[in-house]
Design a protein around this motif. Structure first.
Motif, mmCIF file in Angstrom:
data_model
loop_
_atom_site.group_PDB
_atom_site.id
_atom_site.type_symbol
_atom_site.label_atom_id
_atom_site.label_comp_id
_atom_site.label_asym_id
_atom_site.label_seq_id
_atom_site.Cartn_x
_atom_site.Cartn_y
_atom_site.Cartn_z
ATOM 1 N N ARG A 45 0.818 -1.219 0.000
ATOM 2 C CA ARG A 45 0.000 0.000 0.000
ATOM 3 C C ARG A 45 0.852 1.268 0.000
ATOM 4 O O ARG A 45 0.306 2.373 0.030
ATOM 5 N N GLY A 46 2.149 1.117 -0.010
ATOM 6 C CA GLY A 46 3.022 2.289 -0.044
ATOM 7 C C GLY A 46 3.208 2.973 1.288
ATOM 8 O O GLY A 46 3.650 4.132 1.338
ATOM 9 N N VAL A 47 2.874 2.260 2.370
ATOM 10 C CA VAL A 47 3.016 2.872 3.689
ATOM 11 C C VAL A 47 4.481 2.980 4.093
ATOM 12 O O VAL A 47 4.872 3.897 4.828
ATOM 13 N N LEU A 48 5.320 2.064 3.621
ATOM 14 C CA LEU A 48 6.735 2.047 4.003
ATOM 15 C C LEU A 48 7.591 2.819 3.005
ATOM 16 O O LEU A 48 8.656 2.382 2.606
ATOM 17 N N ASP A 49 7.135 3.977 2.619
ATOM 18 C CA ASP A 49 7.906 4.796 1.692
ATOM 19 C C ASP A 49 8.667 5.866 2.465
ATOM 20 O O ASP A 49 8.885 5.742 3.679
ATOM 21 N N ASP A 50 9.002 6.956 1.806
ATOM 22 C CA ASP A 50 9.822 7.973 2.447
ATOM 23 C C ASP A 50 9.056 8.857 3.420
ATOM 24 O O ASP A 50 9.635 9.808 3.969
ATOM 25 N N ARG A 51 7.782 8.578 3.657
ATOM 26 C CA ARG A 51 7.019 9.396 4.609
ATOM 27 C C ARG A 51 7.592 9.286 6.030
ATOM 28 O O ARG A 51 7.370 10.167 6.857
ATOM 29 N N TRP A 52 8.303 8.195 6.321
ATOM 30 C CA TRP A 52 8.857 7.996 7.657
ATOM 31 C C TRP A 52 10.042 8.915 7.928
ATOM 32 O O TRP A 52 10.487 9.026 9.076
#
Length: 305
Positions: A45-52
């Motif tokens: 789902r793209g949760v582990l992208d660069d948002r972290w």
């Protein structure tokens, strides 16, 4: 293994040991599989992208230290923990007074304490906070503390009353028989044992109190949850998952520290010479405990005569 350790259950045989090991392997594999599935679903789902990166590099002119400073200092220390540090001592004192009042010889005092306990245990904490803001026209911090204190005082007083009720009647009778007053008997004999018995429930209630501070967010009090919301509103919707997870980790860490503190405190109480400990793991004899209390009341050398 000693006979005392075998009282509640038999020593497992070879077959039971093999079965337990098999169950441990199955459950471990299942948990690892569940975690792997959650990580894979989050990745898809793209949760582990660069948002972290918002937690480490920051964004929009903020670096990672600024984010954690706002979460830990502005939210946790100056919001959540400030309310907890103010509320907990007040709750402890008022709950002790309420517990003593529940045992008072005057019926009107007992009924008043009983009514307070049962009325305010049933009122939501948020409603009490609203009452402080709207009806009493208080500032946000006193209103939050008011709601936490009133509700948790009723609950803690009921926990202590249950602990006292669980003690053998001989504890009180022995204290009275050697000349202690009812109040001294409760303070020196009954309450120390009741606190030790109910310590897990008391610590759980402190954890509940800590989490209930987040309700202050609804009336505008700035605590950890409010700071989290302000941050993800500022950084954008993509930062919701990292910031919410960071707040959850902070809450869990603080609650784990409280639990560890409770374990340490319980160990000290069990080793304390002022709280009688049975040698065989059973109940302390009431006359023996009352005699120790009377000896302590006499200043070490002159007990009750």
């Amino acid at each position: 293994m000693s006979d005392k350790q075998q009282v509640l259950y038999d020593v497992p045989g070879p077959k039971a040991v093999r079965r337990d090991r098999l169950y441990n392997v199955i459950f471990t594999v299942a948990i690892i599989g569940l975690v792997a599935w959650i990580v894979q679903a989050a990745w898809a789902r793209g949760v582990l992208d660069d948002r972290w990166q918002v937690l480490f590099q920051g964004a929009k002119g903020f670096d990672g230290w600024d984010v954690w400073k706002r979460l830990l200092w502005d939210g946790l220390v100056m919001g959540t923990l400030k309310a907890v540090v103010i509320a907990v001592p007040i709750v402890a004192v008022l709950a002790l007074v309420l517990t003593i009042a529940r045992q008072a010889p005057m019926r009107i005092v007992r009924w008043t304490a009983y009514g307070f306990t049962h009325v305010f245990r049933g009122i939501p904490v948020l409603l009490l906070m609203y009452f402080g803001v709207i009806a009493l026209d208080w500032a946000l911090l006193p209103s939050v503390v008011f709601g936490l204190v009133v509700y948790n005082t009723a609950v803690v007083a009921e926990i202590l009353r249950a602990g006292i009720a669980a003690l053998p009647k001989g504890q009180k009778e022995a204290g009275l028989s050697i000349g202690l007053s009812p109040l001294a008997t409760m303070l020196r004999i009954q309450l120390p044992q009741a606190i030790r018995i109910m310590l897990p429930a008391l610590i759980s209630q402190i954890v509940v109190l800590l989490k209930d501070t987040s309700l202050g967010f609804i009336i505008g009090y700035v605590e950890l949850l409010a700071v989290t919301k302000n941050l993800y509103n500022f950084f954008g919707s993509s930062s919701i998952a990292p910031l919410v997870l960071a707040s959850a980790v902070i809450y869990i860490s603080v609650n784990m520290l409280v639990a560890r503190l409770a374990t340490w405190l319980e160990g000290r109480m069990r080793r304390s010479p002022h709280i009688a400990q049975p040698a065989d793991g059973g109940d302390v004899a009431a006359p023996d405990l009352a005699a120790r209390a009377a000896f302590g009341a006499g200043g070490g050398g002159g007990g009750a005569r």
